[in-house]
Scaffold this active site. Sequence first.
Site, short mmCIF file in Angstrom:
data_model
loop_
_atom_site.label_atom_id
_atom_site.label_comp_id
_atom_site.label_asym_id
_atom_site.label_seq_id
_atom_site.Cartn_x
_atom_site.Cartn_y
_atom_site.Cartn_z
N ASP A 39 0.83 -1.21 0.00
CA ASP A 39 0.00 0.00 0.00
C ASP A 39 0.87 1.26 0.00
O ASP A 39 1.70 1.45 0.88
CB ASP A 39 -0.89 -0.06 1.25
CG ASP A 39 -1.74 1.17 1.48
OD1 ASP A 39 -1.81 2.04 0.59
OD2 ASP A 39 -2.35 1.26 2.57
N HIS A 88 -4.03 4.42 6.52
CA HIS A 88 -2.89 3.94 5.74
C HIS A 88 -1.58 4.30 6.42
O HIS A 88 -1.43 5.40 6.97
CB HIS A 88 -2.91 4.55 4.34
CG HIS A 88 -4.16 4.26 3.57
ND1 HIS A 88 -4.29 3.17 2.74
CD2 HIS A 88 -5.34 4.92 3.52
CE1 HIS A 88 -5.50 3.17 2.21
NE2 HIS A 88 -6.16 4.22 2.66
#
Length: 555
Positions: free
Chosen positions: A199, A372
């Site tokens: 990610d 994130h």
Amino acid sequence: MKGQISKDADKVNIIPLGGLGAIGKNITLFVQNDEIIIVDCGIMFPRDEMPGIDYIIPDFTYIKQNRSKVKAIVVTHGHEDHIGAIAFLLQEVQVPIYATKLTIGLIQSRLEEKPLHYTPKFIEVVPRQIEKTGGFTIEFIGVNHSIIGGVGLAIETSAGTIIHTGDFKIDFSPVEGEVTDIYRFAHYGEKGVALLMSDSTNAEKDGFTKSESALLDRLSDIFSDSKGRIIVASFASNLQRIQQVFDTARKFNRKIAISGLSMQKNIEIANTLGFLDINKDTIVKIEDAGKYPHKKLVIICTGTQGEPMSALARMAFGTHRNIIVGERDTVIITASVIPGNERMVTNIVNSLMEIGADVYYDKNEDIHVSGHGASKELKLMLAITKPKFFMPIHGEFKQLKKHADIAESLNIKPSHIVIAKNGDIIELTKKSFKKVSQIPLVEMYVDGDEIGDVSSNVIKERHLMSTDGIFYASMVISQGMPLSKPEIVTKGFINNDNTKIHNLLQKDIEEKLYRMLIERKTCIEIEDFLKKSLKNYIYKLTKRNPIIVVKVIEV
């Protein structure tokens, strides 16, 4: 040859059909020995130049061409950019779906909106569970994210182990759920990881992402200072954030009303499955919200991205059926703005502030924590998995590039890193990792029940309508003669008071119509000729190119 796939036993092809170069529409294919597994299948929200479009889905052409090879759909978590297009994918393939409990519940809710002609098979998984599908063996590894039930994947292939992190951060004190299972990622790092796909969303941000639990004190401070209603806009899938709002409302003895269909459905699903701790006595119907004192009410709603039809937008612009924002209200927009949505969010914030509401809406207010990982978390993932090859995923190009730079700083060779684009075919072997081909892709829009190519005439015409307007001319003829003057209607083209241009155009149509009738042209021939001639004449008069519609009616 474009689209050619290697069939060698020790080679694996990775084909991202979405999720690279932009935020959203995540979907990746893993191909091995004529077998395919699909990881995620999400939507992307439309850009400004796509008026009227609901959302964008992946191009399934390659999947349709190879549907017999598809063995499974594997889902990392329940955000729309990862599950939103599954209902469309399941019209093309009938294969098992592997996902955690909440993710399955959210997918099933979406399928209710777009029913299939068959009942799909769901296989519920939990972290550290290992499943075999075709020639692939997959371990599901728990990760922390802004939704419960997120997992990364360890995919065992003939070319080695591929780690796909899913969306993750490393939060050691999450509000709900387990911490990211760094022990399992490290376990595979010790065994040997051929490829890490990680990610990249926050690759440009330094340090660590704050813990979700850091928000509780800030919410309490805002609730304590508020003298009126409190309106909290959140992503409907951010159940940890929603739980915090419920907990804080309970602390301050406030009732909660829920506005927004997706918000209501997600809260109901999560509560039924046991992922939310909600006292039902706290909830009141949105229709009854007006019966409660403002200082005793909290409204949870959708609209963090400024969506025109969202609950928050309708409250801000006075079109909500039950709630209109007032002077003493407090509005908390607890989400970061997805790139491309800045203008819409700014419009709502300006409107709310003009009304006199107190608005908390950006990271400087400490009312949002990302799901994130930032640069140090990405470094940690790279350090513990120790991959031979690396491919940044989930981000715009600048984020993918920054993540690649981070990998290089940890001594991964530049030749071992691939920054891919959607449609690339990347080949992984035990010795190499490289792009070998490409599949042509188009963006597919969803507009109500209609699905089409984003480059189609529908989008072009809507764009023209929004910029240059519409010019419509109709005329009635009988026995080769006009029965009246041509009738002209314009929308968004010229001011109705501009009689000069109106008369010039009407006269031009009248003269050409009369001439063509003398030449015994058919209605279709007249319409085609007038469209072409009007296009040039209108541009000469106005320097604009409206959509031109001409209709000749014969009676």
